[in-house]
Motif scaffolding. Structure first.
Motif, PDB file in Angstrom:
ATOM      1  N   ARG A  20       1.619   4.736  53.403  1.00 50.31           N
ATOM      2  CA  ARG A  20       0.238   4.792  52.792  1.00 50.31           C
ATOM      3  C   ARG A  20      -0.261   3.341  53.020  1.00 50.31           C
ATOM      4  O   ARG A  20      -1.616   3.406  53.116  1.00 50.31           O
ATOM      5  CB  ARG A  20       0.324   5.313  51.408  1.00 50.31           C
ATOM      6  CG  ARG A  20       0.709   6.736  51.253  1.00 50.31           C
ATOM      7  CD  ARG A  20       0.261   7.072  49.616  1.00 50.31           C
ATOM      8  NE  ARG A  20       0.488   8.508  49.398  1.00 50.31           N
ATOM      9  CZ  ARG A  20       1.200   9.088  48.691  1.00 50.31           C
ATOM     10  NH1 ARG A  20       2.528   8.164  48.425  1.00 50.31           N
ATOM     11  NH2 ARG A  20       1.477  10.528  48.559  1.00 50.31           N
ATOM     12  N   GLY A  21       0.416   2.379  52.840  1.00 47.45           N
ATOM     13  CA  GLY A  21      -0.444   1.130  52.614  1.00 47.45           C
ATOM     14  C   GLY A  21      -0.656   0.263  53.977  1.00 47.45           C
ATOM     15  O   GLY A  21      -1.146  -0.637  53.813  1.00 47.45           O
ATOM     16  N   THR A  22      -0.306   1.162  55.147  1.00 52.45           N
ATOM     17  CA  THR A  22      -0.522   0.543  56.563  1.00 52.45           C
ATOM     18  C   THR A  22      -2.016   0.323  56.616  1.00 52.45           C
ATOM     19  O   THR A  22      -2.674   1.190  56.430  1.00 52.45           O
ATOM     20  CB  THR A  22       0.316   1.458  57.485  1.00 52.45           C
ATOM     21  OG1 THR A  22       1.464   1.467  57.329  1.00 52.45           O
ATOM     22  CG2 THR A  22       0.122   0.739  58.990  1.00 52.45           C
ATOM     23  N   ALA A  23      -2.201  -0.954  57.090  1.00 50.11           N
ATOM     24  CA  ALA A  23      -3.589  -1.309  57.181  1.00 50.11           C
ATOM     25  C   ALA A  23      -4.331  -0.523  58.481  1.00 50.11           C
ATOM     26  O   ALA A  23      -3.411  -0.337  59.600  1.00 50.11           O
ATOM     27  CB  ALA A  23      -3.644  -2.836  57.383  1.00 50.11           C
ATOM     28  N   ASP A  26      -3.324  -2.203  61.737  1.00 46.60           N
ATOM     29  CA  ASP A  26      -1.792  -1.941  62.216  1.00 46.60           C
ATOM     30  C   ASP A  26      -1.595  -0.760  62.750  1.00 46.60           C
ATOM     31  O   ASP A  26      -0.906  -0.282  63.513  1.00 46.60           O
ATOM     32  CB  ASP A  26      -0.979  -2.259  60.893  1.00 46.60           C
ATOM     33  CG  ASP A  26      -0.883  -3.894  60.297  1.00 46.60           C
ATOM     34  OD1 ASP A  26      -1.253  -4.428  61.395  1.00 46.60           O
ATOM     35  OD2 ASP A  26      -0.912  -4.039  59.436  1.00 46.60           O
ATOM     36  N   HIS A  68     -10.318  -3.874  57.171  1.00 47.90           N
ATOM     37  CA  HIS A  68      -8.999  -4.598  56.547  1.00 47.90           C
ATOM     38  C   HIS A  68      -8.690  -4.031  55.188  1.00 47.90           C
ATOM     39  O   HIS A  68      -7.463  -4.224  54.853  1.00 47.90           O
ATOM     40  CB  HIS A  68      -9.076  -6.200  56.734  1.00 47.90           C
ATOM     41  CG  HIS A  68     -10.275  -6.522  55.794  1.00 47.90           C
ATOM     42  ND1 HIS A  68     -11.577  -6.850  55.998  1.00 47.90           N
ATOM     43  CD2 HIS A  68     -10.064  -7.133  54.279  1.00 47.90           C
ATOM     44  CE1 HIS A  68     -12.158  -7.174  54.948  1.00 47.90           C
ATOM     45  NE2 HIS A  68     -11.287  -7.379  54.018  1.00 47.90           N
ATOM     46  N   ASP A  69      -9.586  -3.482  54.590  1.00 55.58           N
ATOM     47  CA  ASP A  69      -9.149  -2.866  53.395  1.00 55.58           C
ATOM     48  C   ASP A  69      -8.832  -1.617  53.202  1.00 55.58           C
ATOM     49  O   ASP A  69      -8.311  -0.880  52.439  1.00 55.58           O
ATOM     50  CB  ASP A  69     -10.279  -2.827  52.192  1.00 55.58           C
ATOM     51  CG  ASP A  69     -10.569  -4.528  52.005  1.00 55.58           C
ATOM     52  OD1 ASP A  69      -9.817  -5.287  52.106  1.00 55.58           O
ATOM     53  OD2 ASP A  69     -11.841  -4.822  51.746  1.00 55.58           O
ATOM     54  N   THR A  71      -6.681   1.584  54.472  1.00 57.91           N
ATOM     55  CA  THR A  71      -5.152   1.877  54.743  1.00 57.91           C
ATOM     56  C   THR A  71      -5.013   3.422  55.298  1.00 57.91           C
ATOM     57  O   THR A  71      -5.802   4.005  55.227  1.00 57.91           O
ATOM     58  CB  THR A  71      -4.279   1.673  53.370  1.00 57.91           C
ATOM     59  OG1 THR A  71      -4.663   2.696  52.629  1.00 57.91           O
ATOM     60  CG2 THR A  71      -4.536   0.410  52.993  1.00 57.91           C
ATOM     61  N   HIS A  74      -5.808   6.022  52.765  1.00 58.26           N
ATOM     62  CA  HIS A  74      -7.386   6.381  52.796  1.00 58.26           C
ATOM     63  C   HIS A  74      -7.926   7.209  54.060  1.00 58.26           C
ATOM     64  O   HIS A  74      -8.655   8.170  53.777  1.00 58.26           O
ATOM     65  CB  HIS A  74      -8.374   5.179  52.784  1.00 58.26           C
ATOM     66  CG  HIS A  74      -8.035   4.065  51.621  1.00 58.26           C
ATOM     67  ND1 HIS A  74      -7.464   3.019  51.846  1.00 58.26           N
ATOM     68  CD2 HIS A  74      -8.536   4.298  50.306  1.00 58.26           C
ATOM     69  CE1 HIS A  74      -7.474   2.267  50.622  1.00 58.26           C
ATOM     70  NE2 HIS A  74      -8.139   3.047  49.741  1.00 58.26           N
TER      71      HIS A  74
END
Length: 200
Positions: A20-23, A26, A68-69, A71, A74
């Protein structure tokens, strides 16, 4: 050639995924590196919680300063459409067609990712040799459906198309035989031309 009947027979076991947190950037880089169009998004326990695709990324490129914010959590589409490894190839194909999907994550009973199946994987079944298809249909018809010696059924297969002809002891068996033959992996179409047996 192995009989290809279930998703487990054709799926890819090595799968690239993100959490879930992968930008945003990335995710883009991972898609590019592995040449795929979508990635499963996993929870900390390895369960598939969504899928992030190229389309999801393109919908969020308007505000590049904020990218960049953003992920995978989202961006992802949820809930993810998944399939189990024991699902039939036909069932997986219907899921893909219904959702207009190119790939499906394959999950275990707890929803954990164990593989992925693509449209190309599902089409492998149609590479099965005609001779193998014909042999399986003959065995199915003559040993499981029709009492021994009570029918004369000829089976010919060309490019996955099955041609059935001969005589059946009961005309109502034709539908049973055709439906059974359709279940054999690799069958593209069936042409049947049965006649009633000549009275002795």
């Amino acid at each position: 050639m192995k009989h290809l009947r279930t998703v487990d027979d054709v799926m890819t076991h090595a799968v690239i995924s993100v959490d879930r947190g992968t930008a945003f950037k990335d995710i883009v880089e991972t898609l590019r590196m592995w040449r795929v169009s979508a990635l499963p998004v996993l929870s900390e326990g390895g369960q598939v919680v969504g899928v992030v695709s190229e389309a999801d990324l393109l919908l969020n490129t308007q505000d590049t300063d904020a990218s960049h914010d953003i992920t995978a959590g989202h961006l992802m589409t949820r809930p993810a459409v998944t399939v189990t490894k024991d699902a039939t190839i036909a069932g997986a194909a219907r899921l893909m067609a219904r959702g207009r999907l190119k790939r499906l994550p394959v999950v275990d009973a707890d929803g954990r990712l164990i593989g992925v199946v693509s449209r190309g994987d599902l089409l492998k079944v149609f590479l099965r040799p005609d001779a193998d298809i014909g042999a399986e249909i003959r065995e199915l018809i003559m040993y499981q459906l029709i009492p021994h010696g009570s029918a004369e059924v000829h089976v010919h297969v060309a490019n996955g198309v099955v041609y059935l002809n001969g005589s059946l002891p009961d005309p109502t068996l034709e539908d049973v035989v055709v439906r059974a033959a359709r279940t054999v992996p690799g069958v593209v179409d069936i042409q049947a031309d049965f006649t009633a047996p000549v009275p002795a």
